[in-house]
Enzyme design. Structure first.
Site, PDB file in Angstrom:
ATOM      1  N   GLU A 103      -4.904   5.028  -1.023  1.00  0.00           N
ATOM      2  CA  GLU A 103      -3.924   3.984  -0.701  1.00  0.00           C
ATOM      3  C   GLU A 103      -3.279   4.228   0.672  1.00  0.00           C
ATOM      4  OE1 GLU A 103      -4.107   1.450  -2.412  1.00  0.00           O
ATOM      5  OE2 GLU A 103      -4.270   1.857  -4.557  1.00  0.00           O
TER       6      GLU A 103
ATOM      7  N   GLU B 181       0.810  -1.219   0.000  1.00  0.00           N
ATOM      8  CA  GLU B 181       0.000   0.000   0.000  1.00  0.00           C
ATOM      9  C   GLU B 181       0.848   1.275   0.000  1.00  0.00           C
ATOM     10  OE1 GLU B 181      -2.983  -0.207  -0.647  1.00  0.00           O
ATOM     11  OE2 GLU B 181      -3.677  -2.180  -0.028  1.00  0.00           O
TER      12      GLU B 181
ATOM     13  N   GLU C  47      -8.681  -2.763  -4.920  1.00  0.00           N
ATOM     14  CA  GLU C  47      -7.651  -2.778  -5.972  1.00  0.00           C
ATOM     15  C   GLU C  47      -8.301  -2.955  -7.342  1.00  0.00           C
ATOM     16  OE1 GLU C  47      -5.498  -1.600  -4.456  1.00  0.00           O
ATOM     17  OE2 GLU C  47      -4.780  -2.698  -2.720  1.00  0.00           O
TER      18      GLU C  47
ATOM     19  N   HIS D 298      -5.469   2.695   3.008  1.00  0.00           N
ATOM     20  CA  HIS D 298      -5.258   1.234   3.002  1.00  0.00           C
ATOM     21  C   HIS D 298      -4.028   0.872   3.832  1.00  0.00           C
ATOM     22  CE1 HIS D 298      -7.380   0.662  -1.177  1.00  0.00           C
ATOM     23  NE2 HIS D 298      -8.145   1.259  -0.289  1.00  0.00           N
TER      24      HIS D 298
ATOM     25  N   GLU E 255      -2.035  -2.731  -9.632  1.00  0.00           N
ATOM     26  CA  GLU E 255      -3.288  -3.149  -8.992  1.00  0.00           C
ATOM     27  C   GLU E 255      -3.483  -4.657  -9.164  1.00  0.00           C
ATOM     28  OE1 GLU E 255      -4.979  -1.337  -7.037  1.00  0.00           O
ATOM     29  OE2 GLU E 255      -4.430   0.700  -7.567  1.00  0.00           O
TER      30      GLU E 255
ATOM     31  N   HIS F  33      -9.790   0.316  -8.376  1.00  0.00           N
ATOM     32  CA  HIS F  33      -8.776   1.235  -8.913  1.00  0.00           C
ATOM     33  C   HIS F  33      -8.355   0.827 -10.319  1.00  0.00           C
ATOM     34  CE1 HIS F  33      -7.467   2.200  -4.512  1.00  0.00           C
ATOM     35  NE2 HIS F  33      -8.632   2.732  -4.840  1.00  0.00           N
TER      36      HIS F  33
HETATM   37 MN    MN Z   1      -5.194   0.258  -5.357  1.00  0.00          MN
HETATM   38 MN    MN Z   2      -4.688  -0.456  -1.879  1.00  0.00          MN
END
Ligand code: MN
Ligand code: MN
Length: 240
Positions: free
Chosen positions: A65, A35, A166, A68, A136, A169
Site C-alpha cells: 500500500e 492508500e 484492491e 500505491h 478494500e 488484497h
Molecule cells: Mn489494498
Molecule cells: Mn492500495
C-alpha cells in the site's frame, strides 16, 4: 525495516493535467479510504498480530500500500502541478497552491488533514480482517468513481491497476479469514446467548406507499424467530 527503491510500482503518464481531478485524487492519497490509511491500518495490525502467517500477510500488503501511495501521489502531483503558477488552476485547491506550491499534502479532497481516526485496528485478528475486506471494498469503489471522472488515458490506466490490486488484497484477506479456526459468527472469545440471537425484530413496519414488510433468508423462520415490533406489542394486545 523499510527500503525505498527509486522506481514506481506502476508507470504513471498524464497527457493533460487537470487540477480539479488532481484534487479529487487526494482522496486516495490523504483521505479516509486512501492508500496511506490502508498502509498504516495493515502495518499496525501486523505489528499487533501473533499469528506468524497472517502477520506476514498484513506486512506484505501494508507495505504494498505504501507503493500505491507513491503511485497515487505521483499521479496527483502531475495533475496539481499547474496550480503552482496558474491562478485559474490554483482555484482547484488553494491550500495546495498557496501552502504546498502545487505539491501534494496529506489532506483529502476537501483539505481535511489525514487522521489516525481513519484506521480500524482492533487487536483481534478476525475483526481486523473483516475491517480490511471492507476497506478494500471502499477503496475499489473510490477508484471506480475517480475513473468515471477523467478521460485521460494514462490516468485511467494507472487507476485501473490500483483498483485491481484492491480486489487482489480483498481476496487474500477473505481467504485468510475463512481459513482461521473460527466459524463465520465466532467473533472474539466469549460465547453469546442463543436465546438472544434467535429473534428477528420486525422493527420497520408499514404498508402501501410506505412499503410492506419483506421476508428473506436474513429473517427466515428456520434461522430466526420472526418477532413483531416489540414497541407495538402492548398496543396490539390492548386492541386485542
Ligand atoms: Mn489494498
Ligand atoms: Mn492500495
Amino acid at each position: 525495516m523499510y527500503h525505498h527503491v527509486k522506481k514506481l510500482m506502476y508507470t504513471v503518464n498524464v497527457d493533460e493535467p487537470d487540477p480539479n481531478f488532481g484534487n479529487m485524487l487526494l482522496e486516495q492519497f490523504g483521505g479516509a479510504n486512501g492508500e496511506l490509511a490502508a498502509a498504516m491500518q495493515y502495518s499496525i495490525q501486523g505489528l499487533n498480530c501473533d499469528d506468524p502467517a497472517r502477520k506476514d500477510l498484513l506486512m506484505d500488503i501494508g507495505t504494498e500500500e505504501l507503493s500505491h501511495l507513491e503511485v497515487i501521489g505521483t499521479l496527483a502531483r502531475l495533475h496539481l502541478k499547474p496550480t503552482k503558477k496558474d491562478a485559474e488552476a490554483a482555484e482547484a485547491n488553494p491550500l495546495i497552491a498557496v501552502i504546498g506550491g502545487g505539491g501534494v499534502s496529506l489532506n483529502n479532497s476537501q483539505g481535511n488533514p489525514w487522521t489516525a481516526d481513519y484506521l480500524k485496528i482492533s487487536g483481534q485478528l478476525e475483526v481486523d480482517l473483516r475491517s480490511n475486506i471492507a476497506a478494500e471494498a471502499r477503496a475499489k469503489i473510490t477508484y471506480e468513481r475517480l475513473i468515471d471522472f477523467t478521460r485521460d488515458a494514462g490516468t485511467i490506466d494507472a487507476l485501473k491497476f490500483l483498483m485491481a490490486r484492491e480486489i487482489a488484497h480483498m481476496k487474500s484477506f477473505g481467504i485468510a479469514l475463512e481459513t482461521m479456526d473460527k466459524g463465520p459468527l465466532e467473533i472474539g472469545e466469549m460465547e453469546v446467548v442463543d436465546e438472544f440471537v434467535r429473534p428477528f425484530y420486525n422493527d420497520s413496519t408499514g404498508d402501501g406507499d410506505a412499503g410492506e414488510d419483506q421476508r428473506g433468508p436474513w429473517n427466515a423462520d428456520d434461522e430466526f424467530d420472526f418477532t413483531e415490533a416489540p414497541a407495538f406489542k402492548e398496543i396490539a394486545a390492548r386492541k386485542g
